[in-house]
Design a protein around this motif. Structure first.
Motif, PDB file in Angstrom:
ATOM      1  N   SER A  65      35.177  32.377  45.331  1.00  0.00           N
ATOM      2  CA  SER A  65      36.231  31.603  45.992  1.00  0.00           C
ATOM      3  C   SER A  65      37.587  32.245  45.732  1.00  0.00           C
ATOM      4  N   SER A  66      38.601  31.758  46.426  1.00  0.00           N
ATOM      5  CA  SER A  66      39.938  32.321  46.266  1.00  0.00           C
ATOM      6  C   SER A  66      40.502  32.072  44.877  1.00  0.00           C
ATOM      7  N   LEU A  67      40.052  31.023  44.195  1.00  0.00           N
ATOM      8  CA  LEU A  67      40.508  30.732  42.838  1.00  0.00           C
ATOM      9  C   LEU A  67      39.491  29.826  42.160  1.00  0.00           C
ATOM     10  N   GLN A  68      39.084  30.190  40.941  1.00  0.00           N
ATOM     11  CA  GLN A  68      38.168  29.356  40.164  1.00  0.00           C
ATOM     12  C   GLN A  68      38.845  29.034  38.827  1.00  0.00           C
ATOM     13  N   THR A  69      38.829  27.765  38.454  1.00  0.00           N
ATOM     14  CA  THR A  69      39.436  27.340  37.190  1.00  0.00           C
ATOM     15  C   THR A  69      38.340  27.073  36.159  1.00  0.00           C
ATOM     16  N   ILE A  70      38.519  27.643  34.977  1.00  0.00           N
ATOM     17  CA  ILE A  70      37.621  27.418  33.857  1.00  0.00           C
ATOM     18  C   ILE A  70      38.345  26.471  32.903  1.00  0.00           C
ATOM     19  N   THR A  71      37.810  25.275  32.727  1.00  0.00           N
ATOM     20  CA  THR A  71      38.455  24.244  31.922  1.00  0.00           C
ATOM     21  C   THR A  71      38.071  24.396  30.461  1.00  0.00           C
ATOM     22  N   LEU A  72      39.081  24.413  29.597  1.00  0.00           N
ATOM     23  CA  LEU A  72      38.862  24.542  28.160  1.00  0.00           C
ATOM     24  C   LEU A  72      39.245  23.284  27.400  1.00  0.00           C
ATOM     25  N   PHE A 121      42.024  28.343  32.144  1.00  0.00           N
ATOM     26  CA  PHE A 121      42.525  29.493  32.886  1.00  0.00           C
ATOM     27  C   PHE A 121      41.869  29.564  34.256  1.00  0.00           C
ATOM     28  N   SER A 122      42.474  30.330  35.147  1.00  0.00           N
ATOM     29  CA  SER A 122      41.941  30.527  36.493  1.00  0.00           C
ATOM     30  C   SER A 122      41.759  32.013  36.751  1.00  0.00           C
ATOM     31  N   VAL A 123      40.764  32.327  37.554  1.00  0.00           N
ATOM     32  CA  VAL A 123      40.457  33.713  37.896  1.00  0.00           C
ATOM     33  C   VAL A 123      40.306  33.849  39.404  1.00  0.00           C
ATOM     34  N   LYS A 124      40.511  35.078  39.882  1.00  0.00           N
ATOM     35  CA  LYS A 124      40.306  35.369  41.299  1.00  0.00           C
ATOM     36  C   LYS A 124      40.067  36.857  41.457  1.00  0.00           C
ATOM     37  N   ASN A 125      39.743  37.266  42.666  1.00  0.00           N
ATOM     38  CA  ASN A 125      39.638  38.671  43.022  1.00  0.00           C
ATOM     39  C   ASN A 125      40.940  39.055  43.696  1.00  0.00           C
ATOM     40  N   GLU A 126      41.424  40.283  43.432  1.00  0.00           N
ATOM     41  CA  GLU A 126      42.719  40.665  43.983  1.00  0.00           C
ATOM     42  C   GLU A 126      42.792  42.181  44.124  1.00  0.00           C
ATOM     43  N   ALA A 127      43.353  42.643  45.232  1.00  0.00           N
ATOM     44  CA  ALA A 127      43.606  44.070  45.419  1.00  0.00           C
ATOM     45  C   ALA A 127      44.835  44.447  44.608  1.00  0.00           C
ATOM     46  N   VAL A 128      44.676  45.403  43.695  1.00  0.00           N
ATOM     47  CA  VAL A 128      45.793  45.868  42.888  1.00  0.00           C
ATOM     48  C   VAL A 128      46.564  46.930  43.653  1.00  0.00           C
ATOM     49  N   SER A 129      45.833  47.802  44.340  1.00  0.00           N
ATOM     50  CA  SER A 129      46.415  48.822  45.216  1.00  0.00           C
ATOM     51  C   SER A 129      45.390  49.114  46.304  1.00  0.00           C
ATOM     52  N   ALA A 130      45.644  50.143  47.094  1.00  0.00           N
ATOM     53  CA  ALA A 130      44.751  50.438  48.221  1.00  0.00           C
ATOM     54  C   ALA A 130      43.331  50.781  47.772  1.00  0.00           C
ATOM     55  N   ASP A 131      43.166  51.334  46.578  1.00  0.00           N
ATOM     56  CA  ASP A 131      41.840  51.748  46.129  1.00  0.00           C
ATOM     57  C   ASP A 131      41.442  51.196  44.751  1.00  0.00           C
TER      58      ASP A 131
END
Length: 149
Positions: A65-72, A121-131
């Motif tokens: 998903s666009s954002l997943q939250t892990i509850t602590l 905390f929350s995690v997601k996938n993200e493009a840091v640069s073109a590659d």
């Protein structure tokens, strides 16, 4: 008599011309005691006598998903995420780099990993640069984490 000016927490800011009464000091002391007691009792900020654990660890499975939250249940000061039984950096078939690890701490920015106030905390996938891609929530991938109080 109470001062005509007060602090943001309601404490008196007397001037040389004011004539404070004993009740004004008692009121200020009670305000300080209430705020201090509330702060000390906040277990999201402080360890308790029964919970001296400075860190917790666990794992989660990415859901894509666009954002997943892990509850602590507490406000972490720092979190380290890494893939479970896999390499932290991998190349895909096109030669792009996929980063499967990240660290976030108060004052340290890590785009795909966010510290959440009083949650975890929350995690997601993200493009840091073109590659280069940061993949902290790839669908079906298992990640481990260490969260510091």
């Amino acid at each position: 008599m109470p001062a005509s000016k007060q602090t943001a927490h309601g404490l008196n800011l007397w001037t040389a011309d004011d004539h404070p009464l004993r009740e004004d000091f008692v009121s200020d002391n009670q305000t300080i005691d209430d705020l201090f007691g509330k702060h000390i009792a906040d277990t999201t900020l402080h360890k308790t006598p029964t919970d001296q654990t400075p860190l917790v660890y666990g794992n989660y499975t990415g859901n894509g998903s666009s954002l997943q939250t892990i509850t602590l249940g507490f406000n972490p000061q720092a979190v380290l995420v890494f893939p479970f039984k896999a390499q932290m950096v991998q190349k895909d078939s096109s030669g792009n780099l996929a980063l499967y690890s990240g660290i976030a701490a108060n004052g340290l920015y890590c785009g795909p990993l966010y510290l959440m106030q009083n949650q975890g905390f929350s995690v997601k996938n993200e493009a840091v640069s073109a590659d280069i891609y940061s993949m902290l929530n790839e669908n079906g991938k298992v990640y481990a984490y260490i969260a510091f109080r």
